[in-house]
Design a protein around this motif. Structure first.
Motif, mmCIF file in Angstrom:
data_model
loop_
_atom_site.group_PDB
_atom_site.id
_atom_site.type_symbol
_atom_site.label_atom_id
_atom_site.label_comp_id
_atom_site.label_asym_id
_atom_site.label_seq_id
_atom_site.Cartn_x
_atom_site.Cartn_y
_atom_site.Cartn_z
ATOM 1 N N ASP A 61 40.739 79.677 52.815
ATOM 2 C CA ASP A 61 41.514 79.206 53.962
ATOM 3 C C ASP A 61 42.780 78.478 53.519
ATOM 4 O OD1 ASP A 61 39.653 80.248 55.752
ATOM 5 O OD2 ASP A 61 38.641 78.316 56.081
ATOM 6 N N ILE A 62 42.663 77.668 52.477
ATOM 7 C CA ILE A 62 43.832 76.933 51.984
ATOM 8 C C ILE A 62 44.876 77.909 51.455
ATOM 9 C CG2 ILE A 62 44.664 75.329 50.215
ATOM 10 C CD1 ILE A 62 41.893 73.895 50.510
ATOM 11 N N PHE A 63 44.443 78.849 50.619
ATOM 12 C CA PHE A 63 45.397 79.790 50.024
ATOM 13 C C PHE A 63 45.991 80.755 51.044
ATOM 14 C CE2 PHE A 63 43.434 79.171 45.606
ATOM 15 C CZ PHE A 63 44.418 78.276 45.236
ATOM 16 N N HIS A 64 45.285 81.016 52.134
ATOM 17 C CA HIS A 64 45.795 81.940 53.145
ATOM 18 C C HIS A 64 46.598 81.266 54.254
ATOM 19 C CE1 HIS A 64 42.722 85.119 51.847
ATOM 20 N NE2 HIS A 64 43.925 85.523 51.502
ATOM 21 N N LEU A 65 46.734 79.950 54.199
ATOM 22 C CA LEU A 65 47.536 79.248 55.208
ATOM 23 C C LEU A 65 48.983 79.733 55.116
ATOM 24 C CD1 LEU A 65 47.805 77.049 57.396
ATOM 25 C CD2 LEU A 65 48.280 75.437 55.542
ATOM 26 N N SER A 66 49.479 80.264 56.206
ATOM 27 C CA SER A 66 50.850 80.797 56.199
ATOM 28 C C SER A 66 51.864 79.684 56.419
ATOM 29 C CB SER A 66 51.013 81.854 57.296
ATOM 30 O OG SER A 66 51.001 81.246 58.576
ATOM 31 N N SER A 67 53.056 79.921 55.907
ATOM 32 C CA SER A 67 54.131 78.953 56.102
ATOM 33 C C SER A 67 54.475 78.837 57.582
ATOM 34 C CB SER A 67 55.361 79.332 55.283
ATOM 35 O OG SER A 67 55.832 80.607 55.657
#
Length: 98
Positions: A61-67
């Protein structure tokens, strides 16, 4: 054995993962990105509270958080902060919000 915890219980173990995400956002030009803001964004926008998750799910979830999601969160937070500031000023000065 599969271990699940509430996401808030994983926070300490996620320090380096959060820092990696902050570094990514800074490379993209978001110089004021912080681990606290990233975590709060995830809590409010992705997890919507404190659900139980496995370690790899929290990391994902952290790595996939979009800008885009992160900036949307910050924009809303800024608006909320400004609204609170305006209400505080109105209360102190005795003026009413129009």
């Amino acid at each position: 054995m599969i271990i699940t915890k509430r996401v808030s219980q994983w926070k300490v173990e996620m320090a380096s993962v959060l820092e990696s995400k902050v570094d990514e956002f800074k490379l993209m030009g978001y110089s004021r990105a912080t681990g606290v803001d990233v975590w709060n964004c995830l809590t409010e926008k992705v997890w919507k509270g404190d659900p139980e998750k496995r370690l790899h799910e929290v990391v994902e979830d952290i790595f996939h958080l979009s800008s885009n999601k992160y900036m949307s969160y910050l924009t809303v937070q800024t608006y909320k902060d400004d609204t609170g500031l305006l209400e505080s000023i109105a209360a102190i000065t005795g003026s009413q919000k129009e």
